[in-house]
Enzyme design. Sequence first.
Site, short mmCIF file in Angstrom:
data_model
loop_
_atom_site.label_atom_id
_atom_site.label_comp_id
_atom_site.label_asym_id
_atom_site.label_seq_id
_atom_site.Cartn_x
_atom_site.Cartn_y
_atom_site.Cartn_z
N GLU A 154 5.30 -11.02 37.63
CA GLU A 154 4.23 -11.20 36.64
C GLU A 154 4.31 -12.58 36.01
OE1 GLU A 154 3.03 -7.03 34.73
OE2 GLU A 154 5.18 -7.44 34.52
N GLU A 174 7.67 -1.23 40.08
CA GLU A 174 7.74 -0.35 38.91
C GLU A 174 7.33 1.09 39.21
OE1 GLU A 174 6.88 -4.51 37.23
OE2 GLU A 174 6.40 -3.35 39.02
#
Length: 300
Positions: A154, A174
């Site tokens: 990210e 995730e």
Amino acid sequence: MGRLITPTPDRRLDWALENDGIWYSAERVGSGDEPEAQGAMTIGEKISTAVATERCGDVARVLINRHPLNVLDLATIDLLGGTLREALDDPDVRLVEIHGRATAFSAGVEIRDHFLESAPAMLAAFHALIRSVLYARLPVIAVVRGFCLGGGMELALAADFVVAAEDASFGQPEIGVGCFAPVASVLLPRLIPAKKALELLLSGKMISGTEAEELGFVNRTAPSEVLEAELGRFEKELLARSPAVLALARKAARIGTRASFESALHECERIYLEELLPTEDAREGVRSFLEKREPVWKGR
């Protein structure tokens, strides 16, 4: 998309580094005793336990230096944000690079910070870091060697440019521990085809630097041993431009997406905090990871 690394039953989504409970990979990727990658940066002028900086002419290098895989806990997130702001505020700096030490750019955010009690503070701090990169006054380049996973990916997505080793590993794993990546959920579908973005977000699979370049969220790739040379060529193109005009052109190019990004990220945060974290599966995902066992999903 090319070859995707898929966890096998005996090598499940597992980011735990022995007993530390930190995120690092969609598979086991090492014990932390690996030799440093070729071309890895040395620590420069200013060093702390987790972040170092180095000046190379007009370029400021910020190095994530949390051995062994540069996992971002709250203290490191705050320190990294402050160090980036300091570099960006320096009037003599024209470009900022973000590097990771040795075998990883960053393997993500500390998993213990994903429990209901600590997640709000973690999201607030991490998203402040992302905004400091997105809204920087200068171009920011993520230089990726090794693992670039979870929050690490990210952070790279938020940079203006990504220069990566061909054998780097990108992924948003995730989903394997019962959560999702808010920033990647907003940025990735804007950078690559939506269905490919959804595949990466929902499968947790990893792709190489070469494959990431083919998809479009990496600008340049090179073999690890010549990555510095490729980075230098790319930066030479940028530094040949007027620094004032370059900064203004970057500012103008970001205007159109800022409002929509903020609106979408706000909604992703709400979903994460209000809908995801209260579920049994979100708690089970983190617990099973810390207990080094397979999760037992309840679907609620």
